[in-house]
Scaffold this active site. Structure first.
Site, PDB file in Angstrom:
ATOM      1  N   ASN A  22      66.959  18.689  52.087  1.00 33.64           N
ATOM      2  CA  ASN A  22      67.803  18.173  52.788  1.00 33.64           C
ATOM      3  C   ASN A  22      67.343  16.766  53.516  1.00 33.64           C
ATOM      4  O   ASN A  22      66.489  16.779  54.230  1.00 33.64           O
ATOM      5  CB  ASN A  22      68.327  19.054  54.083  1.00 33.64           C
ATOM      6  CG  ASN A  22      69.323  18.360  55.046  1.00 33.64           C
ATOM      7  OD1 ASN A  22      69.611  17.369  54.660  1.00 33.64           O
ATOM      8  ND2 ASN A  22      69.653  18.877  56.249  1.00 33.64           N
ATOM      9  N   LYS A  29      68.906  14.507  54.964  1.00 37.92           N
ATOM     10  CA  LYS A  29      69.599  14.155  56.220  1.00 37.92           C
ATOM     11  C   LYS A  29      70.001  12.800  55.940  1.00 37.92           C
ATOM     12  O   LYS A  29      70.530  12.293  54.933  1.00 37.92           O
ATOM     13  CB  LYS A  29      68.818  14.449  57.453  1.00 37.92           C
ATOM     14  CG  LYS A  29      68.158  15.897  57.346  1.00 37.92           C
ATOM     15  CD  LYS A  29      67.590  16.225  58.585  1.00 37.92           C
ATOM     16  CE  LYS A  29      67.139  17.830  58.540  1.00 37.92           C
ATOM     17  NZ  LYS A  29      66.516  18.361  59.918  1.00 37.92           N
ATOM     18  N   HIS A  48      75.079  23.052  59.143  1.00 37.03           N
ATOM     19  CA  HIS A  48      73.761  22.372  59.641  1.00 37.03           C
ATOM     20  C   HIS A  48      73.856  22.656  61.156  1.00 37.03           C
ATOM     21  O   HIS A  48      74.866  21.850  61.837  1.00 37.03           O
ATOM     22  CB  HIS A  48      73.188  21.372  58.997  1.00 37.03           C
ATOM     23  CG  HIS A  48      71.929  21.095  59.150  1.00 37.03           C
ATOM     24  ND1 HIS A  48      71.310  20.592  60.263  1.00 37.03           N
ATOM     25  CD2 HIS A  48      70.794  21.426  58.356  1.00 37.03           C
ATOM     26  CE1 HIS A  48      70.018  20.695  60.329  1.00 37.03           C
ATOM     27  NE2 HIS A  48      69.718  20.980  59.196  1.00 37.03           N
ATOM     28  N   GLU A  86      72.440  20.531  63.028  1.00 37.51           N
ATOM     29  CA  GLU A  86      72.760  19.050  63.413  1.00 37.51           C
ATOM     30  C   GLU A  86      74.260  18.763  63.624  1.00 37.51           C
ATOM     31  O   GLU A  86      74.922  18.159  64.459  1.00 37.51           O
ATOM     32  CB  GLU A  86      72.056  17.950  62.848  1.00 37.51           C
ATOM     33  CG  GLU A  86      70.459  18.016  62.952  1.00 37.51           C
ATOM     34  CD  GLU A  86      69.586  17.898  61.805  1.00 37.51           C
ATOM     35  OE1 GLU A  86      70.008  17.224  60.703  1.00 37.51           O
ATOM     36  OE2 GLU A  86      68.460  18.235  61.740  1.00 37.51           O
ATOM     37  N   GLU A  91      68.038  28.868  59.538  1.00 40.22           N
ATOM     38  CA  GLU A  91      67.060  27.496  60.056  1.00 40.22           C
ATOM     39  C   GLU A  91      66.710  27.542  61.886  1.00 40.22           C
ATOM     40  O   GLU A  91      68.051  27.350  62.481  1.00 40.22           O
ATOM     41  CB  GLU A  91      67.620  26.442  59.809  1.00 40.22           C
ATOM     42  CG  GLU A  91      67.634  25.937  58.461  1.00 40.22           C
ATOM     43  CD  GLU A  91      67.942  24.491  57.924  1.00 40.22           C
ATOM     44  OE1 GLU A  91      66.970  23.932  57.324  1.00 40.22           O
ATOM     45  OE2 GLU A  91      68.875  23.752  58.391  1.00 40.22           O
ATOM     46  N   GLY A 119      62.254  20.070  62.342  1.00 39.81           N
ATOM     47  CA  GLY A 119      61.719  18.863  62.852  1.00 39.81           C
ATOM     48  C   GLY A 119      60.771  18.669  64.001  1.00 39.81           C
ATOM     49  O   GLY A 119      60.294  17.622  64.452  1.00 39.81           O
ATOM     50  N   SER A 179      60.441  22.997  59.568  1.00 41.12           N
ATOM     51  CA  SER A 179      59.181  22.537  59.370  1.00 41.12           C
ATOM     52  C   SER A 179      58.612  23.253  58.070  1.00 41.12           C
ATOM     53  O   SER A 179      57.290  23.621  58.088  1.00 41.12           O
ATOM     54  CB  SER A 179      58.239  22.603  60.596  1.00 41.12           C
ATOM     55  OG  SER A 179      58.825  22.040  61.404  1.00 41.12           O
TER      56      SER A 179
HETATM   57  P1  13P Z   1      62.443  19.913  58.851  1.00 37.37           P
HETATM   58  O1  13P Z   1      61.996  20.415  57.473  1.00 37.37           O
HETATM   59  O2  13P Z   1      62.331  18.491  58.927  1.00 37.37           O
HETATM   60  O3  13P Z   1      61.920  20.774  59.938  1.00 37.37           O
HETATM   61  O4  13P Z   1      63.963  20.156  58.577  1.00 37.37           O
HETATM   62  C1  13P Z   1      64.602  21.345  58.294  1.00 37.37           C
HETATM   63  C2  13P Z   1      65.858  21.373  58.114  1.00 37.37           C
HETATM   64  O5  13P Z   1      66.888  20.847  58.976  1.00 37.37           O
HETATM   65  C3  13P Z   1      66.450  21.344  56.815  1.00 37.37           C
HETATM   66  O6  13P Z   1      67.929  21.265  56.713  1.00 37.37           O
END
Ligand code: 13P
Length: 253
Positions: free
Chosen positions: A9, A11, A97, A99, A169, A175, A215
């Site tokens: 992803n 983003k 997601h 976010e 997740e 992150g 992560s």
């Molecule tokens: P990270 O791998 O940066 O923690 O992000 C995970 C994520 O949100 C994947 O959709």
């Protein structure tokens, strides 16, 4: 046998030039053992067709959109429809997601509409779920995730749910550099599979891939993916570095 999946992803990252560079590197990966394993790359919408082109000869690599809208078409400036994705032969879309839930106020009901539309247009939803730190600290993560599944997925028929990929997740691990332990991941993945079993029976529950996200890196993927109910990962930051992501691909069972 469930598919094992390494999903990237990106983003809202990468200029066009950076995206090209990263895709070129993925396009040249030649030693990925693809038996029952696939790679999915969720790129920003402007790069969907570029990604399709670049990865066209990689038979086990697919492109995903990061979102689609709750309506079929119409006056919704800036949005992307499931039908558009289908017309571009995009096979996967991230839905829900954390976010999107946090910054764009997407709720479980809207996400059910998105899941339904994606399936109607034959785009596989990668449905994201997961709890915040405060919910985990209060010990309510199982109920919380079960409710997300119930509200956004369990309207589907058995024939439909087997076409969905679920990504767990935990928000506190996204992150932050802090992954769930492999035991925490397994516990929640088993819980998700149990919820699927209660709703649809064990054959269906066994057929749905459940990915872990939060992560995931080249150096912890083997441990996390080794858990029996973890069928791969949804990877943010580490998917922006080709070598890291290739290591994660190779960590799949
Ligand atoms: P990270 O791998 O940066 O923690 O992000 C995970 C994520 O949100 C994947 O959709």
């Amino acid at each position: 046998m469930r598919q094992q999946i390494a999903a990237a992803n990106w983003k809202m990252n990468c200029t066009l030039q950076q995206a090209e560079e990263l895709l070129n590197k993925l396009a040249t990966v030649s030693d990925f053992n693809s038996v029952n394993r696939i790679v999915i790359v969720a790129v920003p919408a402007p790069y969907l067709l570029l990604a399709k082109q670049k990865l066209a000869h990689q038979t086990n690599m697919f492109v995903a959109a990061q979102n689609c809208f709750t309506k079929k078409s119409g006056a919704y400036t800036g949005e992307i429809s499931a039908e558009m994705l289908q017309s571009m032969d995009i096979n996967y879309v991230l839905i829900g997601h954390s976010e999107r839930r946090e910054y764009f106020n997407e709720n479980n009901t809207m996400l059910a509409e998105k899941v339904n539309l994606a399936l109607e247009y034959e785009v596989t939803p990668i449905f994201c779920c997961g709890e915040s730190l405060s919910i985990r600290e209060a010990g309510n993560q199982n109920e919380f995730v079960a409710q997300q599944l119930k509200d956004s997925l369990f309207q589907l028929s058995a024939a439909q749910i087997v076409k969905v990929v679920i990504a767990y997740e935990p928000i506190w691990a996204i992150g932050t550099g802090k992954t769930a332990s492999s035991a925490q991941a397994q516990e929640m993945h088993q819980h998700i599979r149990k919820a699927l079993e209660i709703q649809y029976g064990s054959n269906i529950a066994d057929a749905v891939s459940v990915l872990y996200g939060g992560s995931v890196k080249g150096n912890n993927a083997v441990e996390i993916f080794s858990q029996p109910d973890v069928d791969g990962g949804l990877v943010g930051g580490a998917s922006l570095v080709a070598e890291e992501f290739v290591a994660i691909m190779n960590a799949l069972k």
